[in-house]
Design an enzyme around this catalytic site. Structure first.
Site, mmCIF file in Angstrom:
data_model
loop_
_atom_site.group_PDB
_atom_site.id
_atom_site.type_symbol
_atom_site.label_atom_id
_atom_site.label_comp_id
_atom_site.label_asym_id
_atom_site.label_seq_id
_atom_site.Cartn_x
_atom_site.Cartn_y
_atom_site.Cartn_z
ATOM 1 N N SER A 264 0.872 -1.372 -0.155
ATOM 2 C CA SER A 264 -0.032 -0.130 -0.245
ATOM 3 C C SER A 264 0.954 1.224 -0.037
ATOM 4 C CB SER A 264 -0.989 0.090 1.351
ATOM 5 O OG SER A 264 0.012 0.376 2.287
ATOM 6 N N LYS A 265 0.388 2.452 0.122
ATOM 7 C CA LYS A 265 1.192 3.700 -0.169
ATOM 8 C C LYS A 265 2.073 3.986 1.108
ATOM 9 C CE LYS A 265 -1.716 6.673 -3.023
ATOM 10 N NZ LYS A 265 -3.352 6.504 -2.794
ATOM 11 N N ARG A 266 1.577 2.955 2.133
ATOM 12 C CA ARG A 266 2.558 3.153 3.327
ATOM 13 C C ARG A 266 3.955 2.821 2.795
ATOM 14 N NH1 ARG A 266 2.708 -0.622 7.072
ATOM 15 N NH2 ARG A 266 1.068 -1.853 6.004
#
Ligand code: GLU
Length: 507
Positions: A264-266
């Protein structure tokens, strides 16, 4: 086994930016089709009217093209027309086809109308939880008499359409995972068309339309993410209800971050558009995505162009275990392809990152652009992705000498008596020099200083480098000094060698 032409499709929903996981799905479909001389179809799954947006469709088409993928049938493209062979290729334009087939299933008694309200379904669900029973639809409306159905319809009661699931297990062959089987009870009677308000058509659901489209578009292999495995038995049941052949499947493993959580963007960039903006080259991403869940037959080759991947790729070598997205490896590949790329291409790509430092592109000057090309040529081989160039080259324009002096590793070098002597000697020479500093002049100065002070090697070069660049290491002075002096001579915001020494030594 499939006989005849291989036909595969990539079926994105235009509800956001193209994610690396979906891009990998597109790539594997494309490779499989191209290797087999088959057909690659692009189908836009936009039945979620609220979340689908035309701009995402254009963006995803742009992203696929940027990666170097093309398609033989789809909503648009150089070789495809809106009609195509099995068009239209946007689901929102196929609603009549779905509605006709729903009528057919109802008429053949393979589907039925379900009048259960959301409250009734929720109550049924709660009861199932309480009694530890299976949390699936009871099939209550399957048993309604034709008279009751007529009465409900006449009263304008909203209804969904459900498929009648049979008794046999739902089986399919998955090239990545082998034979897969689901019990019919696990599926119950799935909704095909959602219940609608009076006067509005009910919207057909994903499992239903995807199956219809795959069947009518004669798709032979469904290659997609493994988040769709649990949908597949419902789709198999729909193929069966229509009497259509079930295609083969290949479910690609989920892509995880280094912490083994879903990517994910994380974890960093995840959309193709972002990687592109960061200055990754498409051939690096394609190569990396090719390796993300697939490996070469020799177990070691890692550098593949799209053409080489096309020759080597087989679905049989796709691994069912989760793929870990390794940004370091992607960077390694990008550095590789940056070194292979032409200087013209890199210069053009890098130019956008230097908006604030160079004249606007529409006011571009040939001499400035030629200078910029030299800057890129010197520094591009040392970055992971091109958007790092402004930071990497910022010292060429100028640097904060107070901060450079204060940095611990520099302070240590500069504290030596020899460093002070060297820099004073350098400043003396700079002061009495009235022309631009060429590498030859500079070399002569350093030789003089060495002879005059007896300081040499690191003790000589490190303080000088810090005074000129703020760092102890960097590109050759032979290339760097002309770049700095020419930049200053062109009137760019580049601090000349002379001013650097003067500022640093505080003359
Ligand atoms: N629109 C679906 C998705 O983007 C397609 C799934 C499929 O390939 O069947 O996940």
């Amino acid at each position: 086994m499939t006989t005849g032409k291989i036909r595969v499709r990539f079926a994105p929903s235009p509800t956001g930016l193209l994610h690396v996981g979906n891009a990998r799905t597109a790539l594997y479909n494309w490779l499989f089709a191209r290797r087999a001389g088959g057909v690659f179809v692009l189908r836009i799954e936009d039945t979620d009217l609220e979340r689908s947006e035309a701009r995402y469709e254009s963006q995803l088409i742009e992203d696929l093209r940027w990666l170097g993928l093309d398609w033989d049938e789809g909503p648009e493209g150089p070789n495809v027309t809106e009609k195509g062979a099995y068009g239209p290729y946007r689901q929102s334009e196929r609603l009549k086809i779905y509605a006709g087939l729903t009528e057919q299933l109802l008429a053949e008694d393979k589907a039925y109308r379900c009048f259960c309200t959301p409250e009734e379904l929720a109550a049924e669900h709660q009861l199932a939880i309480k009694q530890h029973g299976p949390q699936v639809y009871s099939g209550r409306c399957r048993r309604l008499s034709p008279e009751t159905v007529e009465k409900n319809l006449a009263a304008g009661m909203p209804f969904a359409v459900r498929l009648k699931i049979g008794m046999e297990p739902l089986r399919f062959r998955d090239i990545v995972r082998g034979a897969v089987e689901f019990a019919p009870e696990a599926v119950s009677d799935p909704i095909l068309v959602r219940s609608a308000k009076e006067g509005e058509p009910g919207m057909p659901v994903y499992n239903y339309v995807v199956t219809i489209d795959d069947a009518l578009m004669k798709i032979t292999h469904v290659v997609r993410g493994d988040d769709h495995i649990s949908n597949t038995p419902r789709q198999v049941a729909i193929y069966k209800a229509f009497g259509w052949p079930v295609p083969e499947f290949a479910h690609l493993s989920t892509i995880l971050g280094a912490d083994r959580e879903r990517l994910s963007k994380r974890h960093g960039a995840t959309s193709i558009a972002t990687f592109r903006e960061m200055g990754y080259l498409p051939e690096a991403l394609v190569n990396y995505l090719g390796l993300l869940g697939w490996g070469a037959e020799d177990g070691k080759t890692e550098i593949f162009t799209l053409a080489e991947l096309t020759r080597a790729f087989t679905l049989e070598r796709v691994t069912p275990s989760p793929a870990i997205f390794d940004f370091e490896k992607l960077n390694w590949l990008n550095r590789h392809y940056i070194k292979l790329a032409s200087h013209e291409r890199l210069t053009a790509l890098a130019r956008d990152y230097f908006g604030g430092m160079l004249p606007a592109k529409d006011a571009a000057r040939d001499d400035v652009e030629a200078w910029f090309a030299r800057l890129v040529r010197l520094f591009a081989p040392s970055v992971d992705h091109l958007d790092q160039l402004p930071a990497k080259t910022s010292f060429v324009f100028g640097f904060d000498h107070e901060a450079a002096r204060a940095r611990a590793e520099n302070a240590e070098v500069l504290a030596a008596d020899s460093a002070r002597t060297v820099l004073t000697e350098l400043a003396n020479r700079v002061r009495s020099h009235s022309a631009w500093v060429t590498p030859e002049v500079f070399k002569a100065w350093l030789n003089d200083i060495k002879a005059a002070t007896g300081v040499n090697g690191k003790e000589l070069f490190h303080p000088v480098r810090i005074a000129l660049t703020g760092m102890q290491s960097g590109p050759d002075f032979d290339k760097l000094l002309p770049l700095i002096e020419d930049g200053a001579a062109l009137g760019l915001p580049v601090t000349s060698v002379q001013s650097r020494v003067e500022q640093f030594v505080g003359v």
